[in-house]
Structures are given as structure tokens and as C-alpha cells.
Design a protein around this motif. Sequence first.
Motif, PDB file in Angstrom:
ATOM      1  N   LEU A 271       0.863  -1.174   0.000  1.00 16.06           N
ATOM      2  CA  LEU A 271       0.000   0.000   0.000  1.00 16.06           C
ATOM      3  C   LEU A 271       0.899   1.222   0.000  1.00 16.06           C
ATOM      4  N   ALA A 272       0.511   2.246  -0.759  1.00 18.55           N
ATOM      5  CA  ALA A 272       1.265   3.489  -0.780  1.00 18.55           C
ATOM      6  C   ALA A 272       0.321   4.656  -0.547  1.00 18.55           C
ATOM      7  N   TRP A 273       0.812   5.654   0.176  1.00 19.58           N
ATOM      8  CA  TRP A 273       0.012   6.862   0.441  1.00 19.58           C
ATOM      9  C   TRP A 273       0.967   8.004   0.755  1.00 19.58           C
ATOM     10  N   ARG A 274       0.440   9.214   0.730  1.00 15.72           N
ATOM     11  CA  ARG A 274       1.236  10.383   1.090  1.00 15.72           C
ATOM     12  C   ARG A 274       1.092  10.646   2.573  1.00 15.72           C
ATOM     13  N   PRO A 275       2.187  10.640   3.333  1.00 12.39           N
ATOM     14  CA  PRO A 275       2.069  10.811   4.786  1.00 12.39           C
ATOM     15  C   PRO A 275       1.572  12.191   5.191  1.00 12.39           C
ATOM     16  N   ASP A 276       1.686  13.182   4.284  1.00 17.48           N
ATOM     17  CA  ASP A 276       1.205  14.516   4.631  1.00 17.48           C
ATOM     18  C   ASP A 276      -0.245  14.750   4.220  1.00 17.48           C
ATOM     19  N   ASN A 277      -0.911  13.709   3.730  1.00 20.17           N
ATOM     20  CA  ASN A 277      -2.330  13.824   3.399  1.00 20.17           C
ATOM     21  C   ASN A 277      -3.119  13.936   4.709  1.00 20.17           C
ATOM     22  N   PRO A 278      -3.815  15.050   4.940  1.00 20.55           N
ATOM     23  CA  PRO A 278      -4.445  15.261   6.250  1.00 20.55           C
ATOM     24  C   PRO A 278      -5.817  14.618   6.408  1.00 20.55           C
ATOM     25  N   SER A 279      -6.290  13.925   5.385  1.00 20.48           N
ATOM     26  CA  SER A 279      -7.656  13.398   5.421  1.00 20.48           C
ATOM     27  C   SER A 279      -7.863  12.406   6.562  1.00 20.48           C
ATOM     28  N   PRO A 280      -8.795  12.662   7.467  1.00 19.84           N
ATOM     29  CA  PRO A 280      -9.074  11.696   8.533  1.00 19.84           C
ATOM     30  C   PRO A 280      -9.679  10.411   7.982  1.00 19.84           C
ATOM     31  N   VAL A 281     -10.344  10.499   6.826  1.00 21.49           N
ATOM     32  CA  VAL A 281     -10.910   9.288   6.208  1.00 21.49           C
ATOM     33  C   VAL A 281      -9.797   8.368   5.741  1.00 21.49           C
ATOM     34  N   LEU A 282      -8.766   8.948   5.124  1.00 18.43           N
ATOM     35  CA  LEU A 282      -7.618   8.147   4.691  1.00 18.43           C
ATOM     36  C   LEU A 282      -7.024   7.402   5.875  1.00 18.43           C
ATOM     37  N   HIS A 283      -6.816   8.080   6.990  1.00 19.13           N
ATOM     38  CA  HIS A 283      -6.181   7.434   8.138  1.00 19.13           C
ATOM     39  C   HIS A 283      -7.075   6.341   8.722  1.00 19.13           C
ATOM     40  N   ALA A 284      -8.399   6.528   8.652  1.00 19.64           N
ATOM     41  CA  ALA A 284      -9.313   5.475   9.108  1.00 19.64           C
ATOM     42  C   ALA A 284      -9.193   4.243   8.219  1.00 19.64           C
ATOM     43  N   VAL A 285      -9.093   4.456   6.890  1.00 26.49           N
ATOM     44  CA  VAL A 285      -8.963   3.329   5.956  1.00 26.49           C
ATOM     45  C   VAL A 285      -7.620   2.626   6.153  1.00 26.49           C
ATOM     46  N   LEU A 286      -6.562   3.384   6.388  1.00 28.43           N
ATOM     47  CA  LEU A 286      -5.253   2.762   6.620  1.00 28.43           C
ATOM     48  C   LEU A 286      -5.253   1.908   7.886  1.00 28.43           C
ATOM     49  N   GLU A 287      -5.998   2.337   8.893  1.00 34.65           N
ATOM     50  CA  GLU A 287      -6.103   1.537  10.116  1.00 34.65           C
ATOM     51  C   GLU A 287      -6.825   0.219   9.837  1.00 34.65           C
ATOM     52  N   VAL A 288      -7.879   0.267   9.025  1.00 40.67           N
ATOM     53  CA  VAL A 288      -8.566  -0.964   8.640  1.00 40.67           C
ATOM     54  C   VAL A 288      -7.610  -1.862   7.865  1.00 40.67           C
ATOM     55  N   ALA A 289      -6.829  -1.275   6.967  1.00 46.88           N
ATOM     56  CA  ALA A 289      -5.883  -2.055   6.163  1.00 46.88           C
ATOM     57  C   ALA A 289      -4.859  -2.774   7.035  1.00 46.88           C
ATOM     58  N   GLU A 290      -4.448  -2.146   8.132  1.00 47.09           N
ATOM     59  CA  GLU A 290      -3.490  -2.802   9.039  1.00 47.09           C
ATOM     60  C   GLU A 290      -4.073  -4.084   9.610  1.00 47.09           C
ATOM     61  N   GLU A 291      -5.394  -4.113   9.808  1.00 46.75           N
ATOM     62  CA  GLU A 291      -6.050  -5.294  10.365  1.00 46.75           C
ATOM     63  C   GLU A 291      -6.234  -6.389   9.322  1.00 46.75           C
ATOM     64  N   VAL A 292      -6.744  -6.010   8.135  1.00 47.47           N
ATOM     65  CA  VAL A 292      -7.112  -7.032   7.152  1.00 47.47           C
ATOM     66  C   VAL A 292      -5.971  -7.379   6.201  1.00 47.47           C
ATOM     67  N   LEU A 293      -4.969  -6.490   6.080  1.00 49.97           N
ATOM     68  CA  LEU A 293      -3.820  -6.752   5.219  1.00 49.97           C
ATOM     69  C   LEU A 293      -2.530  -6.500   6.008  1.00 49.97           C
ATOM     70  N   PRO A 294      -2.278  -7.340   7.003  1.00 51.49           N
ATOM     71  CA  PRO A 294      -1.084  -7.122   7.829  1.00 51.49           C
ATOM     72  C   PRO A 294       0.194  -7.354   7.019  1.00 51.49           C
ATOM     73  N   THR A 295       1.269  -6.736   7.461  1.00 47.21           N
ATOM     74  CA  THR A 295       2.560  -6.937   6.808  1.00 47.21           C
ATOM     75  C   THR A 295       3.028  -8.374   7.046  1.00 47.21           C
ATOM     76  N   PRO A 296       3.317  -9.122   5.975  1.00 50.78           N
ATOM     77  CA  PRO A 296       3.744 -10.526   6.165  1.00 50.78           C
ATOM     78  C   PRO A 296       5.137 -10.601   6.744  1.00 50.78           C
ATOM     79  N   ARG A 297       5.409 -11.704   7.424  1.00 45.54           N
ATOM     80  CA  ARG A 297       6.781 -11.958   7.891  1.00 45.54           C
ATOM     81  C   ARG A 297       7.619 -12.401   6.733  1.00 45.54           C
ATOM     82  N   THR A 298       8.749 -11.735   6.558  1.00 42.33           N
ATOM     83  CA  THR A 298       9.598 -12.060   5.386  1.00 42.33           C
ATOM     84  C   THR A 298      10.794 -12.884   5.808  1.00 42.33           C
TER      85      THR A 298
END
Length: 298
Positions: A271-298
Motif C-alpha cells: 500500500l502506498a500513500w502520502r504521509p502529509d495527506n491530512p484526510s481523517p478518512v484516509l487514516h481510518a482506511v489505513l487503520e482498517v488495512a493494518e487489520e485485514v492486510l497485515p505486513t507478512p513476515r519475510t
Amino acid sequence: MEIRWVEAFIAVAEELHFGRAATRLRLAQSPLSQTIRKLEKELGVRLFDRNTRSVALTPAGQAFLPHAHRVFEELELGRQSTRAAAGEVYGTVSIGFSGALNHLTLPPLTRAVRQRYPQVTLSLAVRVVTRDGIEQLEQGSLDIALVGLPIAPSSVRTRLIGREPLGAALPVDHPLSGESAVDLADLAEDGFITAPAESGSSLQESTLRACVKAGFQPRVVQEIADPYMILTLVSAGVGVALMPSNVAGIMPSASVFVPLRDEPTFMDHALAWRPDNPSPVLHAVLEVAEEVLPTPRT
């Protein structure tokens, strides 16, 4: 200067037609023209060149337009932040993805967001390869992009969400299609179907890297940007392709996916995003993504 004046300017600037802009704003054309004149008087410049047949932005109008858009973007962000502070998340998040390569990552994300935040609208843009996704994030036309790693140095932030070995997509009548696994070097004489080299596709870069590691330069017989169309051309017998293992379950008829025996070349999905994007909706979606698409162990 009033907000409605700026809104009227944006409508005319986008429509370049006072009648269509008036319809869009649910106004009569005469009040709209008066509003534009008030704005021009306030700014001290003409914003439009207009006659009986055409409307065009002046250089001053072109310069003002991005700032006018920014006014409404800031207002919308203010609304979203206010309601987020009260525990309510609403708004729009735009997500770019390439298509077939994301069929295992995009659906769980969009489904979880819709279940968690029913007032969030997801605007999905397809056929967005890695380089395009990064550029659109930097320009602000996307909030999130599904990309391949690595990416060139950028202001964009990424998080790994999937890691898959490349395998061979072969026509069903290929001599090696019945094998349980193949050596990539055994495909050195075949014609390859890839994404265009100039497209900035991580699939194309991964294909080249794997072939060079196997000791040969692939002979490219067809370039096409859409990953599923690559598979379709494989099934038509045009050539072979390297694809991540997630496509094994969606191969078109008359084609097969065969794993490689070689030391694996992985395609990393992020997943890629701009860290300076202030949208609270974006940050809510990124939090959901952390749950359903966790970073795999490499």
C-alpha cells in the motif's frame, strides 16, 4: 469574497459554458454571470474570456483555479475532521490498483471498509501501475495506491502487504504445461508477454530481474499494460509470461500456472500513500488495512 462566488467560478471553469454551469448549480444564468462579475471585481482581474460562442479561462483564471479547488478541499477536510472528532467517519477515499494482480488484496480491504464505515465512499481507479500510482499520489489525485516494491525515492510512504514468488503462465499446449514445476532457463527460447518497459510496471521489472538471474534476456513478443490481458494472450498462444503466484486461481481457459524451481524471485505488493495527506478518512482506511492486510513476515 464569498464561498458561493468561488463555487460559481469552479463550475464555469470546469464546464466552460455558463448555461451548463448554471444548470449544475441550479441557478439561472443571469445570477451566475453577476456572481462571476462580483468575483472579478473583488480580485481586480478578468477570469474568463467570453463571447457569444465560447468561454475560456484567462491566464489569471488558470492561476486562480487550483487555489479555488483548495478552498473546497480544505472545507471538506474541516467537515470530516469535525465529524471524526465526534466519532463519525465519512467522506471519499480514492484507491488506484492494477487489476488482476490485486484480486486477493483489494476485495478484503474494500469489504472491511464498507462494513466498518458505511458512510465512506471508495473511488476505485483500475489499470494503475506502480509508477502511475506514485505520481498520482504525489499529485493528490489518489489517496491510496496498490503498488509493487521497490519504488524510486519519493515522498510517498509504503507498507508491505504481500510477498509472492513468480511462476510461469503457459499456454495449455506448451511442452512444459504438464510439469509440476519448471526451470526458468527452459523458457529462454520462448517469446514473453510483459507490461511495456516504459510503463513503470513492477511486474515488468520483476520479469526482467528473474530472467537475467536465470541467465538470459527475455525475448518480448508482446507488451500490454493490463495484467489479465497478459494472461488472456498467454491462453491465446501468443507467448509465455511470468506472474506472481496469486494468479494461479484466475488463469483463463487454455492456460496454466506452473511454479518455478529456481531460487524464487518475489514480487512484493504494498500500500502506498502520502504521509502529509491530512484526510481523517484516509487514516481510518489505513487503520482498517493494518487489520485485514497485515505486513507478512519475510
